[in-house]
Motif scaffolding. Structure first.
Motif, PDB file in Angstrom:
ATOM      1  N   GLY A 139      42.855  41.948  47.399  1.00 27.89           N
ATOM      2  CA  GLY A 139      44.042  41.265  47.885  1.00 27.89           C
ATOM      3  C   GLY A 139      43.738  40.018  48.687  1.00 27.89           C
ATOM      4  N   PHE A 140      42.484  39.553  48.642  1.00 25.31           N
ATOM      5  CA  PHE A 140      42.134  38.334  49.384  1.00 25.31           C
ATOM      6  C   PHE A 140      42.824  37.109  48.791  1.00 25.31           C
ATOM      7  CE2 PHE A 140      39.252  34.650  49.947  1.00 25.31           C
ATOM      8  CZ  PHE A 140      39.240  34.592  51.340  1.00 25.31           C
ATOM      9  N   CYS A 141      43.052  37.118  47.465  1.00 18.69           N
ATOM     10  CA  CYS A 141      43.740  36.014  46.789  1.00 18.69           C
ATOM     11  C   CYS A 141      44.995  36.537  46.090  1.00 18.69           C
ATOM     12  CB  CYS A 141      42.820  35.333  45.769  1.00 18.69           C
ATOM     13  SG  CYS A 141      41.470  34.415  46.517  1.00 18.69           S
ATOM     14  N   ASP A 142      45.968  35.643  45.922  1.00 16.18           N
ATOM     15  CA  ASP A 142      47.211  35.993  45.253  1.00 16.18           C
ATOM     16  C   ASP A 142      47.114  35.841  43.745  1.00 16.18           C
ATOM     17  OD1 ASP A 142      48.737  36.365  47.737  1.00 16.18           O
ATOM     18  OD2 ASP A 142      48.449  34.206  47.972  1.00 16.18           O
ATOM     19  N   ILE A 143      46.268  34.923  43.292  1.00 11.66           N
ATOM     20  CA  ILE A 143      46.053  34.700  41.861  1.00 11.66           C
ATOM     21  C   ILE A 143      44.616  34.231  41.685  1.00 11.66           C
ATOM     22  CG2 ILE A 143      46.916  32.311  41.965  1.00 11.66           C
ATOM     23  CD1 ILE A 143      47.413  34.723  38.989  1.00 11.66           C
ATOM     24  N   GLY A 144      43.967  34.705  40.634  1.00 11.10           N
ATOM     25  CA  GLY A 144      42.590  34.311  40.376  1.00 11.10           C
ATOM     26  C   GLY A 144      42.443  33.723  38.981  1.00 11.10           C
ATOM     27  N   PHE A 145      41.407  32.891  38.810  1.00  8.95           N
ATOM     28  CA  PHE A 145      41.119  32.295  37.507  1.00  8.95           C
ATOM     29  C   PHE A 145      39.616  32.413  37.263  1.00  8.95           C
ATOM     30  CE2 PHE A 145      44.921  30.161  39.136  1.00  8.95           C
ATOM     31  CZ  PHE A 145      45.810  30.435  38.109  1.00  8.95           C
ATOM     32  N   SER A 146      39.257  33.099  36.190  1.00  4.77           N
ATOM     33  CA  SER A 146      37.844  33.357  35.926  1.00  4.77           C
ATOM     34  C   SER A 146      37.498  33.018  34.485  1.00  4.77           C
ATOM     35  CB  SER A 146      37.521  34.835  36.198  1.00  4.77           C
ATOM     36  OG  SER A 146      38.129  35.657  35.213  1.00  4.77           O
ATOM     37  N   SER A 147      36.203  33.027  34.194  1.00  6.64           N
ATOM     38  CA  SER A 147      35.743  32.755  32.827  1.00  6.64           C
ATOM     39  C   SER A 147      35.192  34.004  32.160  1.00  6.64           C
ATOM     40  CB  SER A 147      34.672  31.658  32.835  1.00  6.64           C
ATOM     41  OG  SER A 147      33.604  32.001  33.688  1.00  6.64           O
ATOM     42  N   ILE A 148      35.068  35.090  32.922  1.00  9.35           N
ATOM     43  CA  ILE A 148      34.543  36.354  32.402  1.00  9.35           C
ATOM     44  C   ILE A 148      35.404  37.495  32.938  1.00  9.35           C
ATOM     45  CG2 ILE A 148      32.543  37.903  32.344  1.00  9.35           C
ATOM     46  CD1 ILE A 148      30.781  35.435  32.835  1.00  9.35           C
ATOM     47  N   GLN A 149      35.635  38.497  32.099  1.00  8.43           N
ATOM     48  CA  GLN A 149      36.372  39.682  32.539  1.00  8.43           C
ATOM     49  C   GLN A 149      35.426  40.649  33.251  1.00  8.43           C
ATOM     50  OE1 GLN A 149      39.383  41.315  29.789  1.00  8.43           O
ATOM     51  NE2 GLN A 149      38.564  39.896  28.265  1.00  8.43           N
ATOM     52  N   ALA A 150      35.844  41.086  34.427  1.00  5.02           N
ATOM     53  CA  ALA A 150      35.043  42.044  35.190  1.00  5.02           C
ATOM     54  C   ALA A 150      35.553  43.456  34.931  1.00  5.02           C
ATOM     55  CB  ALA A 150      35.120  41.716  36.682  1.00  5.02           C
ATOM     56  N   ASP A 151      34.658  44.407  34.996  1.00  2.00           N
ATOM     57  CA  ASP A 151      35.013  45.802  34.765  1.00  2.00           C
ATOM     58  C   ASP A 151      35.387  46.464  36.104  1.00  2.00           C
ATOM     59  OD1 ASP A 151      35.437  48.208  33.563  1.00  2.00           O
ATOM     60  OD2 ASP A 151      33.306  48.760  33.449  1.00  2.00           O
ATOM     61  N   ILE A 152      36.539  46.059  36.630  1.00  2.00           N
ATOM     62  CA  ILE A 152      37.040  46.618  37.891  1.00  2.00           C
ATOM     63  C   ILE A 152      38.403  47.241  37.621  1.00  2.00           C
ATOM     64  CG2 ILE A 152      37.799  46.104  40.243  1.00  2.00           C
ATOM     65  CD1 ILE A 152      35.777  43.871  40.357  1.00  2.00           C
ATOM     66  N   PRO A 153      38.563  48.530  37.893  1.00  2.00           N
ATOM     67  CA  PRO A 153      39.854  49.192  37.626  1.00  2.00           C
ATOM     68  C   PRO A 153      41.006  48.510  38.363  1.00  2.00           C
ATOM     69  CG  PRO A 153      38.154  50.810  38.139  1.00  2.00           C
ATOM     70  CD  PRO A 153      37.569  49.459  38.441  1.00  2.00           C
ATOM     71  N   GLY A 154      42.139  48.414  37.676  1.00  2.00           N
ATOM     72  CA  GLY A 154      43.335  47.868  38.297  1.00  2.00           C
ATOM     73  C   GLY A 154      43.504  46.378  38.155  1.00  2.00           C
ATOM     74  N   LEU A 155      42.509  45.683  37.588  1.00  2.00           N
ATOM     75  CA  LEU A 155      42.626  44.234  37.402  1.00  2.00           C
ATOM     76  C   LEU A 155      43.121  43.931  35.990  1.00  2.00           C
ATOM     77  CD1 LEU A 155      39.534  42.601  39.151  1.00  2.00           C
ATOM     78  CD2 LEU A 155      41.819  43.040  40.061  1.00  2.00           C
ATOM     79  N   ASN A 156      43.937  42.899  35.886  1.00  2.00           N
ATOM     80  CA  ASN A 156      44.458  42.449  34.594  1.00  2.00           C
ATOM     81  C   ASN A 156      43.942  41.041  34.311  1.00  2.00           C
ATOM     82  OD1 ASN A 156      46.264  44.791  34.367  1.00  2.00           O
ATOM     83  ND2 ASN A 156      47.330  43.832  36.086  1.00  2.00           N
ATOM     84  N   PHE A 157      43.427  40.835  33.109  1.00  2.00           N
ATOM     85  CA  PHE A 157      42.898  39.530  32.710  1.00  2.00           C
ATOM     86  C   PHE A 157      43.729  39.007  31.542  1.00  2.00           C
ATOM     87  CE2 PHE A 157      39.516  41.626  34.915  1.00  2.00           C
ATOM     88  CZ  PHE A 157      38.836  40.621  35.586  1.00  2.00           C
ATOM     89  N   ALA A 158      44.518  37.974  31.801  1.00  2.00           N
ATOM     90  CA  ALA A 158      45.340  37.361  30.757  1.00  2.00           C
ATOM     91  C   ALA A 158      44.676  36.056  30.324  1.00  2.00           C
ATOM     92  CB  ALA A 158      46.747  37.082  31.278  1.00  2.00           C
ATOM     93  N   ARG A 159      44.303  35.981  29.052  1.00  2.00           N
ATOM     94  CA  ARG A 159      43.632  34.767  28.573  1.00  2.00           C
ATOM     95  C   ARG A 159      44.620  33.602  28.582  1.00  2.00           C
ATOM     96  NH1 ARG A 159      39.667  34.189  23.413  1.00  2.00           N
ATOM     97  NH2 ARG A 159      38.768  35.967  24.496  1.00  2.00           N
ATOM     98  N   ILE A 160      44.258  32.536  29.280  1.00  2.00           N
ATOM     99  CA  ILE A 160      45.136  31.373  29.355  1.00  2.00           C
ATOM    100  C   ILE A 160      44.550  30.162  28.640  1.00  2.00           C
ATOM    101  CG2 ILE A 160      46.298  32.085  31.479  1.00  2.00           C
ATOM    102  CD1 ILE A 160      44.419  30.246  33.021  1.00  2.00           C
ATOM    103  N   ASN A 161      43.290  30.280  28.222  1.00  2.00           N
ATOM    104  CA  ASN A 161      42.703  29.180  27.451  1.00  2.00           C
ATOM    105  C   ASN A 161      41.441  29.683  26.747  1.00  2.00           C
ATOM    106  OD1 ASN A 161      42.845  26.179  26.886  1.00  2.00           O
ATOM    107  ND2 ASN A 161      40.740  26.333  27.610  1.00  2.00           N
ATOM    108  N   ALA A 162      41.137  29.085  25.609  1.00  2.00           N
ATOM    109  CA  ALA A 162      39.894  29.369  24.900  1.00  2.00           C
ATOM    110  C   ALA A 162      39.428  28.066  24.267  1.00  2.00           C
ATOM    111  CB  ALA A 162      40.100  30.439  23.846  1.00  2.00           C
ATOM    112  N   ALA A 163      38.260  27.592  24.688  1.00  2.00           N
ATOM    113  CA  ALA A 163      37.736  26.316  24.198  1.00  2.00           C
ATOM    114  C   ALA A 163      36.423  26.540  23.460  1.00  2.00           C
ATOM    115  CB  ALA A 163      37.527  25.353  25.361  1.00  2.00           C
ATOM    116  N   GLN A 164      36.195  25.763  22.405  1.00  2.00           N
ATOM    117  CA  GLN A 164      34.954  25.835  21.650  1.00  2.00           C
ATOM    118  C   GLN A 164      33.937  24.853  22.230  1.00  2.00           C
ATOM    119  OE1 GLN A 164      34.247  28.106  19.278  1.00  2.00           O
ATOM    120  NE2 GLN A 164      36.285  28.953  19.747  1.00  2.00           N
ATOM    121  N   ALA A 165      32.720  25.334  22.383  1.00  2.00           N
ATOM    122  CA  ALA A 165      31.666  24.525  23.005  1.00  2.00           C
ATOM    123  C   ALA A 165      31.423  23.212  22.264  1.00  2.00           C
ATOM    124  CB  ALA A 165      30.373  25.326  23.066  1.00  2.00           C
TER     125      ALA A 165
END
Length: 299
Positions: A139-165
């Motif tokens: 609960g330290f942040c209200d919204i997070g943005f990451s590049s990798i999904q972490a295996d932590i129970p209770g977290l939701n990862f919604a893909r908002i972008n996918a770019a090709q290298a």
């Protein structure tokens, strides 16, 4: 005394007509008459006198109406407050994001956010995807943005972008004239990499099984890689969002023949409610990503 009775009294005071008041309240004239009679019984004084076809408020009604108006102004203020909370949320927005997003996408997202929410402080914290996940889990942040999904129970990862290298090379480099870069094109070239052991580094390195690159520099930030490539220190393969956001004229962005995906996720937690501000920032982040995806390759 109840709210309907007071509301009926106010409507009659405003219109001087039981029938017109009934129209405003979307009810019948007999209902309005009944509510006024009940209110008079509760108050202990007469509110209206009928003169011909007109309703004339009594002095007591005028005095009571002044207090009723003050109460309704308060209710309207509460309604305005609720509307503001629906639109803007309240208090403070705490955002956690990985470096590439913080440096290249978040500034545009905050600019879009400010178009509709101009008076809410935004606090930005930067860390790796694992750190962003921990911030969201606690609960330290209200919204997070990451590049990798972490295996932590209770977290939701919604893909908002996918770019090709893409490959990036200095504008004056021999590879700058190519339309497509293949793994063999990087043979004997100074290559600037993300850190060993990182997920994105592994995604790139798997396309070089017989590696003939010269792995000369490692750095955790794609923005730093771009700066180094721009200075002629080597070539690299990165997320195009970064090169397009930086828009460095000394760089050339060239498609890479092999498929390497750089996803980005909005992170939320089941344990903490997602507020209006957080949802708005996520929408702005998607819009900012879309703008970079549609942007031209670095020239």
């Amino acid at each position: 005394m109840n709210f309907k009775q007071v509301e009926a009294f106010r409507a009659v005071m405003m219109t001087r007509s039981m029938t017109t008041a009934a129209g405003l309240l979307h009810t019948s004239q007999p209902n309005v008459s009944r509510w006024i009679a009940l209110l008079e019984s509760t108050l202990g004084f007469v509110l209206f006198k009928r003169v011909g076809t007109r309703l004339i408020p009594t002095p007591e009604a005028d005095a009571f109406y002044a207090d009723v108006e003050r109460a309704f102004i308060g209710l309207e203020s509460l309604n305005d407050s609720a509307s503001s909370i629906r639109r803007r949320g309240t208090g403070l927005l705490r955002v956690g994001a990985v470096g590439s997003i913080t440096q290249c996408v978040l500034p545009d997202a905050i600019r879009l956010f400010r178009d509709t929410v101009s008076d809410i402080p935004v606090v930005v914290s930067t860390g790796g995807s694992d750190v962003v996940a921990k911030w969201m889990a606690t609960g330290f942040c209200d919204i997070g943005f990451s590049s990798i999904q972490a295996d932590i129970p209770g977290l939701n990862f919604a893909r908002i972008n996918a770019a090709q290298a893409v490959g990036i090379v200095p504008a004056a480099h021999r590879l700058a004239r190519k339309k497509l870069l293949k793994p063999a094109d990087f043979n004997d070239e100074n290559f600037i990499s993300l850190p060993a052991g990182s997920f994105n580094r592994a995604s790139v390195d798997r396309h070089f099984p017989d590696d003939a690159r010269i792995l000369s520099i490692e750095t955790p930030y794609a923005t730093t890689i771009c700066s180094m490539v721009g200075k002629g220190l080597g070539v690299s393969i990165i997320n195009p969002v970064v090169s397009r956001a930086l828009n460095m004229p000394e760089l050339r962005e060239i498609p890479f023949s092999e498929k390497i995906e750089f996803p980005s996720y909005a992170v939320t937690s089941d344990h903490f409610p997602v507020g209006t501000l957080a949802r708005k920032m996520s929408e702005c982040m998607q819009e900012a990503f879309a703008s970079l995806n549609l942007g031209k390759a670095a020239k």
